[in-house]
Design a protein around this motif. Structure first.
Motif, PDB file in Angstrom:
ATOM      1  N   ALA A 249      16.825   3.961  -4.735  1.00 46.38           N
ATOM      2  CA  ALA A 249      17.647   5.113  -5.108  1.00 46.38           C
ATOM      3  C   ALA A 249      18.164   5.798  -3.849  1.00 46.38           C
ATOM      4  O   ALA A 249      17.409   6.036  -2.900  1.00 46.38           O
ATOM      5  CB  ALA A 249      16.828   6.099  -5.943  1.00 46.38           C
ATOM      6  N   SER A 250      19.460   6.097  -3.840  1.00 45.62           N
ATOM      7  CA  SER A 250      20.060   6.625  -2.621  1.00 45.62           C
ATOM      8  C   SER A 250      21.384   7.295  -2.931  1.00 45.62           C
ATOM      9  O   SER A 250      22.064   6.947  -3.901  1.00 45.62           O
ATOM     10  CB  SER A 250      20.290   5.484  -1.624  1.00 45.62           C
ATOM     11  OG  SER A 250      21.001   5.920  -0.484  1.00 45.62           O
ATOM     12  N   GLY A 251      21.751   8.253  -2.089  1.00 45.17           N
ATOM     13  CA  GLY A 251      23.098   8.768  -2.127  1.00 45.17           C
ATOM     14  C   GLY A 251      24.063   7.735  -1.574  1.00 45.17           C
ATOM     15  O   GLY A 251      23.658   6.734  -0.987  1.00 45.17           O
ATOM     16  N   LEU A 252      25.356   7.981  -1.764  1.00 42.18           N
ATOM     17  CA  LEU A 252      26.392   7.084  -1.257  1.00 42.18           C
ATOM     18  C   LEU A 252      26.881   7.583   0.095  1.00 42.18           C
ATOM     19  O   LEU A 252      26.832   8.780   0.400  1.00 42.18           O
ATOM     20  CB  LEU A 252      27.556   7.009  -2.242  1.00 42.18           C
ATOM     21  CG  LEU A 252      27.192   6.540  -3.652  1.00 42.18           C
ATOM     22  CD1 LEU A 252      28.425   6.561  -4.551  1.00 42.18           C
ATOM     23  CD2 LEU A 252      26.557   5.161  -3.622  1.00 42.18           C
TER      24      LEU A 252
ATOM     25  N   SER B   3      19.522  15.767  -0.203  1.00 34.74           N
ATOM     26  CA  SER B   3      18.771  15.879  -1.454  1.00 34.74           C
ATOM     27  C   SER B   3      18.284  14.518  -1.931  1.00 34.74           C
ATOM     28  O   SER B   3      17.089  14.322  -2.204  1.00 34.74           O
ATOM     29  CB  SER B   3      19.644  16.533  -2.518  1.00 34.74           C
ATOM     30  OG  SER B   3      18.989  16.572  -3.759  1.00 34.74           O
ATOM     31  N   ASN B   4      19.193  13.547  -2.046  1.00 36.68           N
ATOM     32  CA  ASN B   4      18.836  12.246  -2.621  1.00 36.68           C
ATOM     33  C   ASN B   4      17.994  11.393  -1.674  1.00 36.68           C
ATOM     34  O   ASN B   4      16.994  10.790  -2.091  1.00 36.68           O
ATOM     35  CB  ASN B   4      20.100  11.491  -3.014  1.00 36.68           C
ATOM     36  CG  ASN B   4      20.792  12.106  -4.207  1.00 36.68           C
ATOM     37  OD1 ASN B   4      20.159  12.453  -5.192  1.00 36.68           O
ATOM     38  ND2 ASN B   4      22.109  12.262  -4.126  1.00 36.68           N
ATOM     39  N   ASN B   5      18.389  11.326  -0.418  1.00 35.11           N
ATOM     40  CA  ASN B   5      17.733  10.394   0.498  1.00 35.11           C
ATOM     41  C   ASN B   5      16.451  10.948   1.115  1.00 35.11           C
ATOM     42  O   ASN B   5      15.474  10.213   1.273  1.00 35.11           O
ATOM     43  CB  ASN B   5      18.702   9.987   1.605  1.00 35.11           C
ATOM     44  CG  ASN B   5      19.885   9.199   1.082  1.00 35.11           C
ATOM     45  OD1 ASN B   5      19.892   8.780  -0.076  1.00 35.11           O
ATOM     46  ND2 ASN B   5      20.893   9.004   1.910  1.00 35.11           N
TER      47      ASN B   5
ATOM     48  N   ASP C 169      20.392   5.415  16.791  1.00 28.50           N
ATOM     49  CA  ASP C 169      21.299   6.524  17.086  1.00 28.50           C
ATOM     50  C   ASP C 169      22.358   6.578  15.982  1.00 28.50           C
ATOM     51  O   ASP C 169      23.510   6.196  16.183  1.00 28.50           O
ATOM     52  CB  ASP C 169      21.955   6.315  18.456  1.00 28.50           C
ATOM     53  CG  ASP C 169      22.825   7.498  18.869  1.00 28.50           C
ATOM     54  OD1 ASP C 169      22.662   8.586  18.277  1.00 28.50           O
ATOM     55  OD2 ASP C 169      23.667   7.324  19.775  1.00 28.50           O
ATOM     56  N   PRO C 170      21.974   7.037  14.782  1.00 28.33           N
ATOM     57  CA  PRO C 170      22.874   6.989  13.631  1.00 28.33           C
ATOM     58  C   PRO C 170      24.211   7.676  13.909  1.00 28.33           C
ATOM     59  O   PRO C 170      24.267   8.709  14.564  1.00 28.33           O
ATOM     60  CB  PRO C 170      22.092   7.732  12.540  1.00 28.33           C
ATOM     61  CG  PRO C 170      20.662   7.642  12.961  1.00 28.33           C
ATOM     62  CD  PRO C 170      20.674   7.656  14.442  1.00 28.33           C
ATOM     63  N   ALA C 171      25.288   7.064  13.367  1.00 30.31           N
ATOM     64  CA  ALA C 171      26.640   7.560  13.634  1.00 30.31           C
ATOM     65  C   ALA C 171      27.218   8.384  12.496  1.00 30.31           C
ATOM     66  O   ALA C 171      28.337   8.865  12.599  1.00 30.31           O
ATOM     67  CB  ALA C 171      27.573   6.375  13.943  1.00 30.31           C
ATOM     68  N   ASP C 172      26.480   8.529  11.385  1.00 27.48           N
ATOM     69  CA  ASP C 172      26.974   9.357  10.282  1.00 27.48           C
ATOM     70  C   ASP C 172      25.794   9.954   9.524  1.00 27.48           C
ATOM     71  O   ASP C 172      24.642   9.592   9.747  1.00 27.48           O
ATOM     72  CB  ASP C 172      27.891   8.558   9.340  1.00 27.48           C
ATOM     73  CG  ASP C 172      27.235   7.334   8.739  1.00 27.48           C
ATOM     74  OD1 ASP C 172      26.019   7.366   8.452  1.00 27.48           O
ATOM     75  OD2 ASP C 172      27.927   6.323   8.536  1.00 27.48           O
ATOM     76  N   MET C 173      26.118  10.889   8.648  1.00 21.02           N
ATOM     77  CA  MET C 173      25.075  11.630   7.945  1.00 21.02           C
ATOM     78  C   MET C 173      24.271  10.725   7.025  1.00 21.02           C
ATOM     79  O   MET C 173      23.061  10.929   6.836  1.00 21.02           O
ATOM     80  CB  MET C 173      25.708  12.775   7.152  1.00 21.02           C
ATOM     81  CG  MET C 173      24.702  13.790   6.642  1.00 21.02           C
ATOM     82  SD  MET C 173      23.896  14.644   8.018  1.00 21.02           S
ATOM     83  CE  MET C 173      22.734  15.672   7.115  1.00 21.02           C
ATOM     84  N   TYR C 174      24.931   9.742   6.423  1.00 17.62           N
ATOM     85  CA  TYR C 174      24.212   8.809   5.551  1.00 17.62           C
ATOM     86  C   TYR C 174      23.089   8.120   6.318  1.00 17.62           C
ATOM     87  O   TYR C 174      21.933   8.094   5.877  1.00 17.62           O
ATOM     88  CB  TYR C 174      25.197   7.773   4.994  1.00 17.62           C
ATOM     89  CG  TYR C 174      24.544   6.664   4.197  1.00 17.62           C
ATOM     90  CD1 TYR C 174      24.140   6.865   2.886  1.00 17.62           C
ATOM     91  CD2 TYR C 174      24.328   5.411   4.770  1.00 17.62           C
ATOM     92  CE1 TYR C 174      23.538   5.850   2.159  1.00 17.62           C
ATOM     93  CE2 TYR C 174      23.731   4.393   4.047  1.00 17.62           C
ATOM     94  CZ  TYR C 174      23.336   4.611   2.746  1.00 17.62           C
ATOM     95  OH  TYR C 174      22.734   3.606   2.033  1.00 17.62           O
ATOM     96  N   ALA C 175      23.420   7.554   7.479  1.00 18.71           N
ATOM     97  CA  ALA C 175      22.416   6.840   8.263  1.00 18.71           C
ATOM     98  C   ALA C 175      21.334   7.777   8.785  1.00 18.71           C
ATOM     99  O   ALA C 175      20.162   7.402   8.871  1.00 18.71           O
ATOM    100  CB  ALA C 175      23.093   6.101   9.416  1.00 18.71           C
ATOM    101  N   ILE C 176      21.722   9.009   9.132  1.00 15.97           N
ATOM    102  CA  ILE C 176      20.727   9.987   9.588  1.00 15.97           C
ATOM    103  C   ILE C 176      19.685  10.236   8.496  1.00 15.97           C
ATOM    104  O   ILE C 176      18.478  10.238   8.751  1.00 15.97           O
ATOM    105  CB  ILE C 176      21.425  11.308   9.976  1.00 15.97           C
ATOM    106  CG1 ILE C 176      22.199  11.126  11.281  1.00 15.97           C
ATOM    107  CG2 ILE C 176      20.402  12.445  10.116  1.00 15.97           C
ATOM    108  CD1 ILE C 176      23.071  12.306  11.639  1.00 15.97           C
TER     109      ILE C 176
END
Length: 329
Positions: A95-98, A108-110, A157-164
């Protein structure tokens, strides 16, 4: 074996469910997700608004060994009740956000969702199930060229909020495992391709647009930056790799799930042009897609290969299956 899958009606969740039920005649699968039960469909829509149907060969949603409950990953009490009743041997947390969700939704989701799940698992009395957390290769971010292919020991070194938020979920789950004695394994999944894929992904986007142009007699395709490289892995291989991690993955370890092959976005486009039979022209606008933030991205597969995993599907075969799916939808 009893398997619980969060995000069970998502793209990877559907492929994983089908693989488990085909592989193990005694398996019982409980799927959890925020959407109502959707027999025969993924939870995402294709262009036109209709939900993406499952490929016919993997429709296991009506198998009596698969049960589904509509439970939010944030509802810790309901998750605990489901865990206590079902008593899974393995939990696949998918389960994960997009990627393009607002930051608050990703947090919230991740992050909060993973915290709720791990707290619920910790509260179960007795032996703990093994948890396989589906993460993303995006956690590595922009890496020095001398570090390729990416190994699990590379700094992130994540490049976006999803990866963070996915990296935070990894760290949270591993910490929970260490403190409670729960076996937690992380699978960092690279760029997935497969039949039924959403058109917001590059392979699905190119395939759908090429087919639409061919059908309408269009002769020109305009795309964004195609110079970036990625590691494309078939959804069926991702499902197989997750099962290998459930069976053989070492607790508190991280494993890359990929093909181990570096392929440019331009190569993917050229392959799809050949598969579709598009006779027109195409042009690209360099730097218009944001891929310049991570210009190269591909993985070393040594750790997963040491567990006996070998990808079975070539990129050519995956793209052919993807085009055939869109033609038949």
């Amino acid at each position: 074996m009893r398997y619980l899958i969060t995000g069970a009606q998502g793209f990877v969740g559907r492929y994983l469910t089908a693989a488990i039920l085909e592989r193990d005649a005694q398996a019982q699968v409980l799927g959890l997700g925020r959407s109502p039960r959707l027999d025969g469909c993924f939870s995402h829509a294709l262009s036109g608004g209709a939900l993406a149907k499952l490929p016919q060969e993997m429709d296991r949603s009506l198998d009596p060994r698969f049960c589904y409950r509509q439970i939010s990953i944030l509802d810790q009490d309901k998750i605990f009740a489901a865990l206590e009743e079902f008593r899974p041997d393995v939990i696949f947390h998918l389960a994960s956000g997009l990627r393009n969700d607002p930051p608050a939704d990703l947090i919230s989701n991740n992050i909060e969702g993973t915290a709720a799940l791990m707290s619920a698992v910790e509260a179960i009395p007795g032996a703990k199930p093994k948890v396989v957390l589906g993460s993303t290769g995006g956690v590595y971010g922009r890496i020095d060229p001398g570090s390729f292919p990416l190994s699990e020991s590379c700094l992130c070194d994540p490049a976006d909020m999803y990866a963070i938020t996915k990296l935070a979920a990894e760290q949270m789950a591993r910490l929970s495992g260490r403190s409670s004695g729960m076996p937690v394994v992380v699978g960092r999944i690279f760029n997935i391709v497969g039949a039924g894929q959403s058109e917001r992904h590059v392979c699905g986007n190119f395939a759908a647009r090429l087919l639409a142009l061919k059908a309408s007699g269009g002769t020109r395709l305009e795309v964004g930056d195609v110079a970036a490289t990625r590691d494309f892995v078939d959804a069926r291989d991702v499902a197989s790799a997750l099962i290998v991690l459930a069976e053989l993955g070492v607790a508190d370890h991280v494993y890359n799930i990929a093909s181990g092959v570096e392929t440019s976005v331009g190569e993917v486009l050229q392959k799809l042009i050949r598969v579709v039979g598009f006779q027109g022209e195409w042009s690209s606008s360099a730097g218009s897609t944001g891929t310049d933030r991570v210009p190269r991205h591909w993985a070393k597969m040594t750790k997963l290969e040491e567990l006996g995993f070998v990808p079975r599907h070539s990129l050519d075969a995956s793209l052919t299956d993807l085009v055939r799916y869109y033609q038949m939808r």
